[in-house]
Scaffold this active site. Structure first.
Site, PDB file in Angstrom:
ATOM      1  N   ALA A  63       0.866  -1.178   0.000  1.00 16.87           N
ATOM      2  CA  ALA A  63       0.000   0.000   0.000  1.00 16.87           C
ATOM      3  C   ALA A  63       0.907   1.235   0.000  1.00 16.87           C
ATOM      4  O   ALA A  63       2.078   1.158   0.401  1.00 16.87           O
ATOM      5  CB  ALA A  63      -0.889  -0.019   1.234  1.00 16.87           C
ATOM      6  N   GLY A 108       0.698  -5.036   0.973  1.00 18.09           N
ATOM      7  CA  GLY A 108      -0.504  -5.162   0.148  1.00 18.09           C
ATOM      8  C   GLY A 108      -0.253  -5.895  -1.168  1.00 18.09           C
ATOM      9  O   GLY A 108      -1.182  -6.478  -1.738  1.00 18.09           O
ATOM     10  N   GLU A 111      -0.326  -9.465  -0.284  1.00 19.61           N
ATOM     11  CA  GLU A 111      -1.721  -9.768   0.056  1.00 19.61           C
ATOM     12  C   GLU A 111      -2.579  -9.908  -1.202  1.00 19.61           C
ATOM     13  O   GLU A 111      -3.501 -10.714  -1.242  1.00 19.61           O
ATOM     14  CB  GLU A 111      -2.273  -8.673   0.978  1.00 19.61           C
ATOM     15  CG  GLU A 111      -1.655  -8.755   2.379  1.00 19.61           C
ATOM     16  CD  GLU A 111      -1.903  -7.511   3.227  1.00 19.61           C
ATOM     17  OE1 GLU A 111      -1.774  -6.386   2.693  1.00 19.61           O
ATOM     18  OE2 GLU A 111      -2.220  -7.661   4.414  1.00 19.61           O
ATOM     19  N   GLU A 131       4.954  -4.924   7.253  1.00 24.86           N
ATOM     20  CA  GLU A 131       4.169  -3.870   7.918  1.00 24.86           C
ATOM     21  C   GLU A 131       4.703  -3.489   9.293  1.00 24.86           C
ATOM     22  O   GLU A 131       4.727  -2.314   9.658  1.00 24.86           O
ATOM     23  CB  GLU A 131       2.698  -4.300   8.034  1.00 24.86           C
ATOM     24  CG  GLU A 131       1.930  -4.248   6.715  1.00 24.86           C
ATOM     25  CD  GLU A 131       2.017  -5.543   5.925  1.00 24.86           C
ATOM     26  OE1 GLU A 131       2.858  -6.409   6.257  1.00 24.86           O
ATOM     27  OE2 GLU A 131       1.230  -5.695   4.973  1.00 24.86           O
TER      28      GLU A 131
HETATM   29  N1  CAA Z   1       4.549   3.252  -0.928  1.00 25.01           N
HETATM   30  C1  CAA Z   1       4.882   4.433  -1.505  1.00 25.01           C
HETATM   31  N2  CAA Z   1       6.006   4.587  -2.250  1.00 25.01           N
HETATM   32  C2  CAA Z   1       6.813   3.516  -2.385  1.00 25.01           C
HETATM   33  C3  CAA Z   1       6.502   2.278  -1.810  1.00 25.01           C
HETATM   34  C4  CAA Z   1       5.306   2.147  -1.064  1.00 25.01           C
HETATM   35  N3  CAA Z   1       4.894   0.995  -0.517  1.00 25.01           N
HETATM   36  N4  CAA Z   1       7.506   1.403  -2.132  1.00 25.01           N
HETATM   37  C5  CAA Z   1       8.372   2.093  -2.871  1.00 25.01           C
HETATM   38  N5  CAA Z   1       7.965   3.347  -3.037  1.00 25.01           N
HETATM   39  C6  CAA Z   1       8.634   4.436  -3.777  1.00 25.01           C
HETATM   40  C7  CAA Z   1       9.834   4.964  -3.007  1.00 25.01           C
HETATM   41  O1  CAA Z   1       9.440   5.863  -2.023  1.00 25.01           O
HETATM   42  C8  CAA Z   1      10.630   5.566  -4.140  1.00 25.01           C
HETATM   43  O2  CAA Z   1      10.073   6.797  -4.465  1.00 25.01           O
HETATM   44  P1  CAA Z   1      11.006   8.125  -4.596  1.00 25.01           P
HETATM   45  O3  CAA Z   1      11.866   7.807  -5.791  1.00 25.01           O
HETATM   46  O4  CAA Z   1      10.039   9.212  -4.832  1.00 25.01           O
HETATM   47  O5  CAA Z   1      11.798   8.209  -3.341  1.00 25.01           O
HETATM   48  C9  CAA Z   1      10.358   4.625  -5.317  1.00 25.01           C
HETATM   49  O6  CAA Z   1       9.179   3.922  -4.971  1.00 25.01           O
HETATM   50  C10 CAA Z   1      11.455   3.614  -5.528  1.00 25.01           C
HETATM   51  O7  CAA Z   1      11.664   2.938  -4.313  1.00 25.01           O
HETATM   52  P2  CAA Z   1      13.119   2.764  -3.649  1.00 25.01           P
HETATM   53  O8  CAA Z   1      14.018   3.873  -4.035  1.00 25.01           O
HETATM   54  O9  CAA Z   1      12.906   2.512  -2.189  1.00 25.01           O
HETATM   55  O10 CAA Z   1      13.591   1.419  -4.395  1.00 25.01           O
HETATM   56  P3  CAA Z   1      14.647   0.346  -3.866  1.00 25.01           P
HETATM   57  O11 CAA Z   1      14.895  -0.571  -5.016  1.00 25.01           O
HETATM   58  O12 CAA Z   1      15.794   0.992  -3.204  1.00 25.01           O
HETATM   59  O13 CAA Z   1      13.858  -0.477  -2.714  1.00 25.01           O
HETATM   60  C11 CAA Z   1      11.968  -1.652  -1.813  1.00 25.01           C
HETATM   61  C12 CAA Z   1      12.769  -1.268  -3.066  1.00 25.01           C
HETATM   62  C13 CAA Z   1      12.828  -2.578  -0.931  1.00 25.01           C
HETATM   63  C14 CAA Z   1      10.737  -2.399  -2.275  1.00 25.01           C
HETATM   64  C15 CAA Z   1      11.582  -0.386  -1.017  1.00 25.01           C
HETATM   65  O14 CAA Z   1      11.009   0.568  -1.896  1.00 25.01           O
HETATM   66  C16 CAA Z   1      10.604  -0.620   0.093  1.00 25.01           C
HETATM   67  O15 CAA Z   1      10.970  -1.142   1.127  1.00 25.01           O
HETATM   68  N6  CAA Z   1       9.326  -0.241  -0.121  1.00 25.01           N
HETATM   69  C17 CAA Z   1       8.305  -0.332   0.880  1.00 25.01           C
HETATM   70  C18 CAA Z   1       7.836  -1.771   1.023  1.00 25.01           C
HETATM   71  C19 CAA Z   1       6.822  -1.887   2.149  1.00 25.01           C
HETATM   72  O16 CAA Z   1       7.113  -1.648   3.299  1.00 25.01           O
HETATM   73  N7  CAA Z   1       5.591  -2.294   1.796  1.00 25.01           N
HETATM   74  C20 CAA Z   1       4.511  -2.446   2.742  1.00 25.01           C
HETATM   75  C21 CAA Z   1       3.659  -1.224   2.786  1.00 25.01           C
HETATM   76  S1  CAA Z   1       2.486  -1.271   4.106  1.00 25.01           S
HETATM   77  C22 CAA Z   1       1.187  -2.159   3.502  1.00 25.01           C
HETATM   78  O17 CAA Z   1       1.180  -2.649   2.399  1.00 25.01           O
HETATM   79  C23 CAA Z   1       0.016  -2.291   4.449  1.00 25.01           C
HETATM   80  C24 CAA Z   1      -0.994  -3.270   4.058  1.00 25.01           C
HETATM   81  O18 CAA Z   1      -0.962  -4.403   4.460  1.00 25.01           O
HETATM   82  C25 CAA Z   1      -2.101  -2.885   3.216  1.00 25.01           C
END
Ligand code: CAA
Length: 256
Positions: A63, A108, A111, A131
């Site tokens: 998400a 998400g 999921e 999460e």
């Molecule tokens: N939400 C919003 N933006 C996100 C995102 C997310 N879940 N995942 C990645 N992005 C964005 C980053 O912020 C970045 O944007 P900017 O260039 O504007 O900074 C862009 O995507 C590229 O991401 P990274 O630079 O971080 O890419 P990376 O290759 O270095 O890392 C990654 C990749 C390990 C997937 C890392 O992006 C990451 O950890 N993302 C978050 C993953 C996460 O925690 N997901 C769970 C979300 S909570 C949820 O989903 C709740 C639920 O159950 C519904």
């Protein structure tokens, strides 16, 4: 649609999440688009199988964290309920659904894959429920579907540690059906073609029998199975499939 597209190849629909600048993270707009697209798919009798995949290096990185970061408790709950409702709609589609996990499938994203019938992972796939590293629980039914799929202890380990696992580990724990060496979308299309060659009603009723009986006793499920089994004998495709077998021919199924 701004963040989703669907391509139809005969009875196979390929839905691609396309918001690569945010690794296809599910913001509200994407969720609303998915909700509307699922309504269209649900009434599209020409589609028998739907594949979900992501553009670029991610399947779906979860998400949208930036959007969620400002939510209060009530808004957080409503956002969770929205995602749960949409993923339940996906799970309940008559069509067979396949997640072609091409890259990051986190939170998400994992999921959404869990709500599909089948999951295939490309070699670069990374999956997990991170999460708790953000101060929240899984919100789109991960705490419910993951234990049912991979068992309580493994699900708790993934959710409590928040760690990302690779495709091979995901396959070993039953999170995905298979790791694919080549192009995971092409593989998913091959599986879809195999399913497409079978009697559409029989596939649909099989899905209904499995899903409606899941969680019930075998005896309770047997009643449901017998109902669907019987319904098949009212179809032309049952006559076609069996007479083709007896006459050593290939069946020509019509879905009726
Ligand atoms: N939400 C919003 N933006 C996100 C995102 C997310 N879940 N995942 C990645 N992005 C964005 C980053 O912020 C970045 O944007 P900017 O260039 O504007 O900074 C862009 O995507 C590229 O991401 P990274 O630079 O971080 O890419 P990376 O290759 O270095 O890392 C990654 C990749 C390990 C997937 C890392 O992006 C990451 O950890 N993302 C978050 C993953 C996460 O925690 N997901 C769970 C979300 S909570 C949820 O989903 C709740 C639920 O159950 C519904």
């Amino acid at each position: 649609m701004n963040h989703l597209r669907i391509e139809k190849r005969g009875a196979v629909g390929i839905v691609t999440f396309s918001r690569p600048e945010a690794l296809n993270a599910l913001n509200l707009e994407t969720l609303k688009e998915l909700d509307a697209l699922l309504d269209e798919i649900a009434t599209d009798s020409t589609l028998g199988i739907v594949i979900f995949t992501g553009e670029g290096k991610a399947f779906i990185a979860g998400a949208d964290i930036k959007e969620m970061s400002v939510l209060n408790a009530e808004e957080g709950r409503a956002f969770g309920v929205l995602g749960q409702r949409i993923f339940y709609k996906l799970e309940r589609l008559d069509q067979v659904t396949i997640a072609a996990v091409n890259g990051f499938a986190l939170g998400g994203g994992c999921e959404l894959a869990l709500a599909c019938d089948l999951r295939y992972a490309g070699a670069k796939a990374k999956m997990g429920q991170p999460e708790v590293t953000l101060g929240i629980t899984p919100g789109f039914s991960g705490s419910q579907r993951l234990p049912k799929l991979i068992g309580l202890a493994r699900a708790k380990e993934l959710i409590f540690t928040g760690k990302m696992i690779g495709a091979v580990e995901a396959e070993q724990m039953g999170l995905v059906n298979k790791v694919v060496d080549g192009d995971v979308l092409e593989y998913a299309i091959e599986v879809a073609s195999t399913i497409e060659r079978n009697a559409p009603l029989a596939v649909k009723y099989s899905k209904k029998a499995i899903d409606s009986g899941y969680g019930q006793t075998v005896n309770e499920g047997n009643v449901l199975e017998a109902g669907f089994f019987g319904l098949c004998f009212a179809s032309e495709d049952q006559k076609e499939g069996m007479s083709a077998f007896i006459n050593k021919q290939k069946p020509n199924f019509k879905g009726i």
